[in-house]
Every structure is written in structure tokens, then in C-alpha cells.
Design a protein around this motif. Structure first.
Motif, PDB file in Angstrom:
ATOM      1  N   ASP A  84       0.835  -1.238   0.151  1.00 20.34           N
ATOM      2  CA  ASP A  84       0.098   0.067  -0.051  1.00 20.34           C
ATOM      3  C   ASP A  84       0.775   1.390  -0.010  1.00 20.34           C
ATOM      4  O   ASP A  84       0.304   2.355  -0.494  1.00 20.34           O
ATOM      5  N   ARG A  85       2.055   1.109   0.409  1.00 21.95           N
ATOM      6  CA  ARG A  85       3.034   2.109   0.566  1.00 21.95           C
ATOM      7  C   ARG A  85       4.617   1.641   0.232  1.00 21.95           C
ATOM      8  O   ARG A  85       4.686   0.534   0.890  1.00 21.95           O
ATOM      9  N   LEU A  86       5.312   2.399  -0.370  1.00 23.81           N
ATOM     10  CA  LEU A  86       6.649   2.043  -0.693  1.00 23.81           C
ATOM     11  C   LEU A  86       7.692   3.098  -0.194  1.00 23.81           C
ATOM     12  O   LEU A  86       7.482   4.196  -0.637  1.00 23.81           O
ATOM     13  N   TYR A  87       8.520   2.454   0.571  1.00 23.92           N
ATOM     14  CA  TYR A  87       9.606   3.450   1.234  1.00 23.92           C
ATOM     15  C   TYR A  87      11.159   2.866   0.756  1.00 23.92           C
ATOM     16  O   TYR A  87      11.229   1.498   0.497  1.00 23.92           O
ATOM     17  N   PHE A  88      11.987   3.863   0.665  1.00 26.94           N
ATOM     18  CA  PHE A  88      13.291   3.600   0.431  1.00 26.94           C
ATOM     19  C   PHE A  88      13.760   3.865   1.986  1.00 26.94           C
ATOM     20  O   PHE A  88      13.590   4.766   2.284  1.00 26.94           O
ATOM     21  N   ALA A  89      14.768   2.927   2.504  1.00 31.53           N
ATOM     22  CA  ALA A  89      15.696   3.171   3.394  1.00 31.53           C
ATOM     23  C   ALA A  89      16.881   3.286   3.348  1.00 31.53           C
ATOM     24  O   ALA A  89      17.602   2.336   2.289  1.00 31.53           O
ATOM     25  N   VAL A  90      17.773   4.366   3.576  1.00 25.74           N
ATOM     26  CA  VAL A  90      19.011   4.941   3.300  1.00 25.74           C
ATOM     27  C   VAL A  90      19.700   5.163   4.268  1.00 25.74           C
ATOM     28  O   VAL A  90      19.074   5.578   5.596  1.00 25.74           O
ATOM     29  N   LEU A  98      18.415  11.167  -5.001  1.00 22.84           N
ATOM     30  CA  LEU A  98      18.150  10.335  -6.151  1.00 22.84           C
ATOM     31  C   LEU A  98      16.700   9.427  -5.730  1.00 22.84           C
ATOM     32  O   LEU A  98      16.245   9.135  -6.780  1.00 22.84           O
ATOM     33  N   ILE A  99      16.204   9.534  -4.614  1.00 23.80           N
ATOM     34  CA  ILE A  99      15.034   8.866  -4.438  1.00 23.80           C
ATOM     35  C   ILE A  99      13.770   9.445  -4.730  1.00 23.80           C
ATOM     36  O   ILE A  99      13.633  10.745  -4.710  1.00 23.80           O
ATOM     37  N   PRO A 100      13.048   8.756  -5.755  1.00 21.53           N
ATOM     38  CA  PRO A 100      11.725   9.418  -6.268  1.00 21.53           C
ATOM     39  C   PRO A 100      10.766   9.921  -5.440  1.00 21.53           C
ATOM     40  O   PRO A 100      10.657   9.343  -4.406  1.00 21.53           O
ATOM     41  N   GLU A 101      10.225  11.252  -5.859  1.00 22.11           N
ATOM     42  CA  GLU A 101       9.416  11.865  -4.861  1.00 22.11           C
ATOM     43  C   GLU A 101       8.071  11.074  -4.463  1.00 22.11           C
ATOM     44  O   GLU A 101       7.505  11.246  -3.703  1.00 22.11           O
ATOM     45  N   ASP A 102       7.744  10.062  -5.446  1.00 22.48           N
ATOM     46  CA  ASP A 102       6.684   9.379  -5.131  1.00 22.48           C
ATOM     47  C   ASP A 102       6.565   8.156  -4.480  1.00 22.48           C
ATOM     48  O   ASP A 102       5.960   7.188  -4.262  1.00 22.48           O
ATOM     49  N   THR A 103       7.682   8.007  -3.739  1.00 20.24           N
ATOM     50  CA  THR A 103       8.145   7.222  -2.659  1.00 20.24           C
ATOM     51  C   THR A 103       8.285   7.608  -1.060  1.00 20.24           C
ATOM     52  O   THR A 103       8.812   9.066  -1.313  1.00 20.24           O
ATOM     53  N   GLY A 104       8.450   6.838  -0.211  1.00 17.44           N
ATOM     54  CA  GLY A 104       8.752   7.326   1.168  1.00 17.44           C
ATOM     55  C   GLY A 104       9.965   7.313   1.284  1.00 17.44           C
ATOM     56  O   GLY A 104      10.827   6.438   0.552  1.00 17.44           O
ATOM     57  N   LEU A 105      10.621   7.938   2.470  1.00 12.64           N
ATOM     58  CA  LEU A 105      11.993   7.892   2.599  1.00 12.64           C
ATOM     59  C   LEU A 105      12.176   7.912   4.082  1.00 12.64           C
ATOM     60  O   LEU A 105      11.760   8.667   4.775  1.00 12.64           O
ATOM     61  N   VAL A 106      13.232   6.870   4.481  1.00 14.55           N
ATOM     62  CA  VAL A 106      13.535   6.607   5.888  1.00 14.55           C
ATOM     63  C   VAL A 106      15.097   6.775   5.779  1.00 14.55           C
ATOM     64  O   VAL A 106      15.496   6.078   5.059  1.00 14.55           O
TER      65      VAL A 106
END
Length: 163
Positions: A84-90, A98-106
């Protein structure tokens, strides 16, 4: 440690990947989400972390250890069909632009992590949610059984491969 760490990524940044994965798993747990690492998806891909939320929603956290790791991975859009939601963890050294705006970021550092950007919702269809919940439950139960009886689990897997 083998070629790939527990949450994916090449061996060179394995320690970094493992640290991000630990922090992301803790991030999930602190929010009341139930995370499972390395989850095979029906499309043949494998989610680094699939977490079940208290409301029944699913979140995928894709671990990225460096810019090269992100730029060489073109399969992450295929994860959207199973959450239901997609995040990148970095980690904090990752170039976050670099992380697309249409994803979450942790962002992770050590054992800590912070939500930098909420992921937009794209709700799963009810039939897919039910199938994913079934997959999640079977995987979690199987891993719990294997942890409590490793020899029995190994014997069962060997027997299933013979048949």
C-alpha cells in the motif's frame, strides 16, 4: 557473511546494508508494524522488508546502501503491486535527491531511523491483499517453526524436494 547481506545488496557495503536493515526493521517495530525481511513476492521479486500494519495495510521498505546500489536496481517499481506504501531506507551518507518523490524515505543511522518523507498511498485490491496476507502468515509461521526446530525444518525441506 555470504555474498549478500540479510537485506540484499552487494558484499562490499554489506555492513552498511545490514545496519540500514536493522534500523529500518526497528523503525517498523516502533510503529507497531510487523516486519519480515527478504520476502519472496508472487512476481519473482524479493522485498527487503515487508511489514504488516495494524490496520491490515502492507508496506515495503527497499534498502539502498549507496547510489550505485540504487542506480543499478531497476526492479523496485515492481514492488508497488504488492504494498500500500513503498519506502526507501538509506543511511545519512546516501544522496537523497536520487530517491523518487512518489516514494517514502527513511534515513537510518546506527539503531535509529527517522521518517523524512511519507510514502503516498496506493491501496491494494482486496483479493491481492488477502493473498499477500496469506503469504505473509505462512512465511512468518514457517520461519518461526524453523527457528524453534532447525533440524526438523531442514529434514522437512529435504523431504519436500525429493517428492
Amino acid at each position: 557473511m555470504n555474498k549478500f547481506s540479510i537485506c540484499g545488496g552487494p558484499a562490499a557495503p554489506a555492513e552498511r546494508t545490514l545496519a540500514i536493515c536493522r534500523a529500518a526493521t526497528r523503525f517498523c517495530a516502533l510503529r507497531g508494524w510487523a516486519p519480515i525481511q527478504e520476502v519472496p513476492l508472487p512476481n519473482g521479486r524479493r522485498a527487503d522488508i515487508l511489514a504488516l500494519q495494524p490496520d491490515g495495510g502492507f508496506v515495503i521498505l527497499e534498502i539502498k546502501s549507496c547510489a550505485r546500489d540504487f542506480l543499478s536496481d531497476l526492479k523496485w517499481p515492481e514492488y508497488r503491486d504488492f504494498c500500500d506504501r513503498l519506502y526507501f531506507a538509506v543511511d545519512l551518507d546516501f544522496p537523497q535527491d536520487l530517491i523518487p518523490e512518489d516514494t517514502g524515505l527513511v534515513a537510518a543511522e546506527g539503531w535509529e531511523s527517522a521518517l523524512l518523507r511519507e510514502a503516498p498511498a496506493h491501496p491494494l485490491a482486496p483479493a491481492r491483499r488477502r493473498a499477500l496476507l496469506h503469504r505473509f502468515a505462512r512465511l512468518a509461521a514457517g520461519r518461526l517453526a524453523a527457528a524453534s526446530d532447525p533440524e526438523g525444518h531442514a529434514a522437512m525441506r529435504a523431504a519436500l524436494k525429493v517428492e
